[in-house]
Design a protein around this motif. Structure first.
Motif, PDB file in Angstrom:
ATOM      1  N   GLU A 126      34.539  43.716  41.262  1.00 50.10           N
ATOM      2  CA  GLU A 126      35.684  44.517  41.705  1.00 50.10           C
ATOM      3  C   GLU A 126      36.598  44.889  40.534  1.00 50.10           C
ATOM      4  OE1 GLU A 126      36.106  45.895  44.719  1.00 50.10           O
ATOM      5  OE2 GLU A 126      34.123  45.054  45.146  1.00 50.10           O
ATOM      6  N   ILE A 127      36.760  43.989  39.599  1.00 52.61           N
ATOM      7  CA  ILE A 127      37.578  44.291  38.421  1.00 52.61           C
ATOM      8  C   ILE A 127      36.925  45.397  37.607  1.00 52.61           C
ATOM      9  CG2 ILE A 127      38.336  43.370  36.182  1.00 52.61           C
ATOM     10  CD1 ILE A 127      38.934  40.720  37.667  1.00 52.61           C
ATOM     11  N   GLU A 128      35.595  45.344  37.452  1.00 53.65           N
ATOM     12  CA  GLU A 128      34.890  46.404  36.723  1.00 53.65           C
ATOM     13  C   GLU A 128      35.055  47.749  37.425  1.00 53.65           C
ATOM     14  OE1 GLU A 128      30.905  44.876  36.303  1.00 53.65           O
ATOM     15  OE2 GLU A 128      31.501  43.515  34.685  1.00 53.65           O
ATOM     16  N   LYS A 129      35.015  47.753  38.759  1.00 53.27           N
ATOM     17  CA  LYS A 129      35.233  48.990  39.518  1.00 53.27           C
ATOM     18  C   LYS A 129      36.652  49.504  39.303  1.00 53.27           C
ATOM     19  CE  LYS A 129      31.975  48.020  43.270  1.00 53.27           C
ATOM     20  NZ  LYS A 129      31.853  47.662  44.697  1.00 53.27           N
ATOM     21  N   SER A 130      37.627  48.610  39.319  1.00 51.99           N
ATOM     22  CA  SER A 130      39.016  49.005  39.097  1.00 51.99           C
ATOM     23  C   SER A 130      39.200  49.594  37.706  1.00 51.99           C
ATOM     24  CB  SER A 130      39.959  47.798  39.266  1.00 51.99           C
ATOM     25  OG  SER A 130      39.920  47.331  40.587  1.00 51.99           O
ATOM     26  N   ARG A 131      38.592  48.988  36.713  1.00 46.66           N
ATOM     27  CA  ARG A 131      38.682  49.499  35.344  1.00 46.66           C
ATOM     28  C   ARG A 131      38.067  50.883  35.239  1.00 46.66           C
ATOM     29  NH1 ARG A 131      36.954  44.085  31.943  1.00 46.66           N
ATOM     30  NH2 ARG A 131      38.913  42.964  32.256  1.00 46.66           N
ATOM     31  N   ALA A 132      36.909  51.063  35.881  1.00 42.88           N
ATOM     32  CA  ALA A 132      36.252  52.356  35.827  1.00 42.88           C
ATOM     33  C   ALA A 132      37.105  53.430  36.511  1.00 42.88           C
ATOM     34  CB  ALA A 132      34.877  52.277  36.486  1.00 42.88           C
TER      35      ALA A 132
END
Length: 136
Positions: A126-132
């Motif tokens: 989820e953090i990677e999705k938020s960063r993207a």
């Protein structure tokens, strides 16, 4: 730096001065000061590794952590030793033999690091999705 906070206790207003000075500079901030010492790229990994393998030599760690340089491993170990998170034991023999292990303070930190690692693992996707999404 100070600020005032107004609180209501039994219908009476009180002004409380909150000192924020202890958080403005790293030397005075208890959390930043400690986190700065083991919150780098390698120290947590070294601590968790020494939890898995209670006694390790420098070259053993270097072989396990393949992406670290010898210099960075040495610097990280010295920093952890300075904070009494790691114990360095040198044996008087030729060639010199040096072993590293967690100190009692280091052992007391492990459950917190394991909780942090578990949290990171649970939230990584989820953090990677938020960063993207943030980059767009």
């Amino acid at each position: 730096m100070t600020n005032l906070k107004v609180i209501n206790v039994e219908n009476q207003l009180f002004m409380i001065e909150n000192s924020l000075n202890k958080f403005t500079e790293i030397e005075n901030c208890p959390v930043r000061n400690v986190m700065d010492r083991f919150g780098d790229k390698w120290s947590i990994l070294i601590l968790l590794l020494l939890n898995e393998e209670p006694v390790m030599r420098f070259n053993e760690m270097y072989k396990v952590i393949t992406s670290i340089s010898q210099k960075m491993l040495s610097v990280s170990l010295k920093s952890l030793e300075a904070d009494d998170l790691v114990i360095r034991k040198q044996y008087p023999q030729i060639p010199p033999r040096v072993e590293y292990m967690l100190s009692k303070r280091g052992q007391s930190l492990i459950p917190h690091l394991q909780n942090l690692a578990a949290w990171a693992d649970q939230n990584r996707v989820e953090i990677e999705k938020s960063r993207a999404a943030f980059k767009k």
